[in-house]
Design an enzyme around this catalytic site. Structure first.
Site, PDB file in Angstrom:
ATOM      1  N   SER A 246      45.179   9.968 -12.051  1.00 35.44           N
ATOM      2  CA  SER A 246      44.135   9.648 -11.074  1.00 35.44           C
ATOM      3  C   SER A 246      43.272  10.883 -10.902  1.00 35.44           C
ATOM      4  O   SER A 246      43.760  11.932 -10.493  1.00 35.44           O
ATOM      5  CB  SER A 246      44.750   9.239  -9.737  1.00 35.44           C
ATOM      6  OG  SER A 246      43.734   9.120  -8.763  1.00 35.44           O
ATOM      7  N   ARG A 247      41.987  10.765 -11.250  1.00 34.15           N
ATOM      8  CA  ARG A 247      41.120  11.945 -11.184  1.00 34.15           C
ATOM      9  C   ARG A 247      40.725  12.276  -9.751  1.00 34.15           C
ATOM     10  O   ARG A 247      40.200  13.345  -9.492  1.00 34.15           O
ATOM     11  CB  ARG A 247      39.877  11.722 -12.056  1.00 34.15           C
ATOM     12  CG  ARG A 247      40.233  11.594 -13.530  1.00 34.15           C
ATOM     13  CD  ARG A 247      39.031  11.622 -14.449  1.00 34.15           C
ATOM     14  NE  ARG A 247      39.465  11.367 -15.819  1.00 34.15           N
ATOM     15  CZ  ARG A 247      39.310  10.220 -16.470  1.00 34.15           C
ATOM     16  NH1 ARG A 247      38.720   9.218 -15.854  1.00 34.15           N
ATOM     17  NH2 ARG A 247      39.724  10.070 -17.700  1.00 34.15           N
ATOM     18  N   VAL A 248      40.954  11.357  -8.827  1.00 31.88           N
ATOM     19  CA  VAL A 248      40.766  11.672  -7.407  1.00 31.88           C
ATOM     20  C   VAL A 248      42.028  12.333  -6.876  1.00 31.88           C
ATOM     21  O   VAL A 248      41.988  13.271  -6.089  1.00 31.88           O
ATOM     22  CB  VAL A 248      40.418  10.393  -6.615  1.00 31.88           C
ATOM     23  CG1 VAL A 248      40.390  10.671  -5.124  1.00 31.88           C
ATOM     24  CG2 VAL A 248      39.087   9.824  -7.080  1.00 31.88           C
TER      25      VAL A 248
END
Length: 503
Positions: free
Chosen positions: A362-364
């Site tokens: 998850s890049r967040v």
């Protein structure tokens, strides 16, 4: 009177004249077949405009060539032949929406499919729309809880994020999406489930399941089934996000699930090839990347000046034999903010959800995670990845050093705790106490095959006797020192009561 003033007055009079009728652009069909028509004329037609054939059948203008216009028929049952008249409507393709659409099943044009009354339209939402700009957006910081321990702990999703669910057929992709819908019951999130190219039997089963669970009270289903024409499958996801934008404009949080975009790309490829567009890699047209990017860019979280709502997108992509390097998977991976990769081997081995921790990201990340979850899940991902790696080597060796054996034992129990049936989502505070117990050694002495039973019994124990601990985590959104002490005592007391489960 001077010449300049005369022309000024003449200009004003001409501008004041109101036309008696609106002139429509008209053309005639020159060729028709497979739901595609080519038309001469229609000089004033717009791309994406609805046109009318013989005053009865609607079609969509997709190809604007120099000599002709390519149309996609929206109702394939209509009898069309060469020479039929076509006229413009001046209306870009849109879907009629209102608050009444919640709980309903509709097709991409907004027509009801559930046999109930028609939906009264309060507004028409354009299917094609430019995504909100950077100035209107806000950072993704509020979590969208899926109720699935493995995702909320290791691959958190935030409101406004685009998280891809990818894997082979039959690995549980739709189950994760539907489980997430079930978990929004107390989260104040409206859900839009877009079924693209699915069997009608699957759709009926999904609708019945959501109805039984009470999830249709906050869910809209947009369906373009496998028996529907490619034009409907092509339009379905844009209809879904247009419905979501109607609620976004009201400042609400919306979850949109596209199940799945592989079939969407195939439908678009079919339309494009029939329209004589040049094919590229794997016979897809060159703009297939733009097809999905302009759709997924509409997912956003708006700042308070623009309503403060959000659209979270969970696109689903089906891979062939685990090949994530194929054309469409790599396209969508590059568009989204991370992916949840489901592995067939894990699924067949009984791990559900079958998430490959190494390939999922998850890049967040933890920006969209409660502090309580950060506190307990920080080292769990690493523990699990180490366990998967060690387990592969350990099968070749019977003599393991104590440290490796302890790591394997802990990992096996953490993996067992993360197993979860898709239709039983857990609240955040329940996930936190279970993961706390697993990562702090309170499950190490429990037999691996009894880990799921330990979890179920421990949660019942917490709900009945230690609800105050769960309430504290929910209220504070973190584990305070007092709560941690109470939780450790509760875990120890529970283990003492069930010593027969230990090794």
């Amino acid at each position: 009177m001077s010449t300049s003033s005369f022309f000024d007055q003449l200009k004003e009079r001409i501008q004041a004249i109101k036309p008696i009728s609106t002139v429509k652009s008209v053309g005639h069909i020159t060729a028709f077949g497979d739901g595609i028509a080519f038309v001469d004329g229609l000089d004033e037609v717009m791309s994406g405009e609805l046109v009318l054939i013989n005053h009865s059948a609607f079609a969509l203008a997709l190809n604007l060539n120099k000599a002709s216009v390519g149309l996609v028929l929206l109702d394939p049952s209509t009898k069309i032949k060469a020479g039929d008249m076509v006229e413009t409507t001046g209306r870009l393709l849109s879907i009629g929406v209102s608050d009444e659409i919640i709980g309903r099943v509709v097709n991409p044009l907004g027509e009801v499919l559930d046999g109930k009354s028609q939906i009264s339209v309060s507004k028409y939402q354009s299917l094609e729309k430019i995504a909100p700009g950077v100035i209107t957006r806000k950072s993704v910081t509020v979590p969208l809880q899926t109720g699935i321990k493995a995702i909320d702990a290791m691959i958190p999703i935030g409101r406004g994020q685009r998280e891809l669910i990818i894997g082979d057929r039959g690995t549980g992709k739709s189950s994760i999406a539907l489980g997430t819908i079930l978990n929004q019951k107390s989260e104040n999130v409206i859900c839009v489930y877009v079924a693209i190219g699915q069997k009608r039997a699957f759709l009926a089963q999904t609708h019945a399941l959501l109805e039984k669970a009470g999830a249709m009270n906050y869910t809209v289903i947009v369906s373009a089934s496998a028996s529907d024409p490619a034009s409907m499958q092509f339009l379905a996801p844009y209809s879904g996000v247009s419905i979501a934008e109607y609620f976004l404009e009201q400042g609400k949080d919306v979850l949109v699930i596209y199940d799945d975009l592989s079939k969407h790309a195939v439908a678009y490829r079919e339309i494009s090839l029939l329209l004589h567009r040049p094919s590229g890699r794997e016979a897809y047209p060159g703009d297939v990347f733009y097809l999905h990017s302009r759709l997924l860019e509409r997912a956003c979280r708006l700042n308070e000046d623009f309503g403060g709502g959000s659209i979270t997108a969970l696109p689903i992509i089906e891979t062939q034999a685990g090949d994530v390097s194929a054309y469409i998977p790599t396209n969508v991976i590059s568009i989204t903010d991370g992916q949840i990769y489901l592995e067939a081997d894990l699924f067949n081995a009984g791990t559900k959800p079958a998430i490959n921790v190494g390939l999922s990201v998850s890049r967040v990340g933890s920006a969209a995670q409660l502090k309580a979850m950060k506190q307990v899940a920080g080292k769990m991902r690493l523990d699990l990845a180490q366990y998967r790696e060690l387990a592969a080597f350990a099968q070749f060796s019977s003599d393991l050093d104590p440290k490796t054996k302890a790591s394997l034992d802990r990992g096996a129990r953490v993996a067992a705790i993360l197993n979860q049936v898709w239709d039983a989502p857990l609240s955040v505070e329940e996930q936190v106490v279970v993961i706390f117990g697993a990562t702090n050694g309170y499950v190490d002495a429990v037999k691996v095959e009894l880990a799921s039973l330990w979890e179920k019994s421990f949660l019942e124990y917490m709900r009945l006797q230690k609800q105050s601990i769960l309430d504290s985590i929910k209220k504070e959104q973190k584990i305070t020192d007092e709560t941690e002490k109470a939780l450790r005592l509760a875990l120890q007391s529970f283990n003492d009561l069930h010593h027969e489960w230990t090794i």
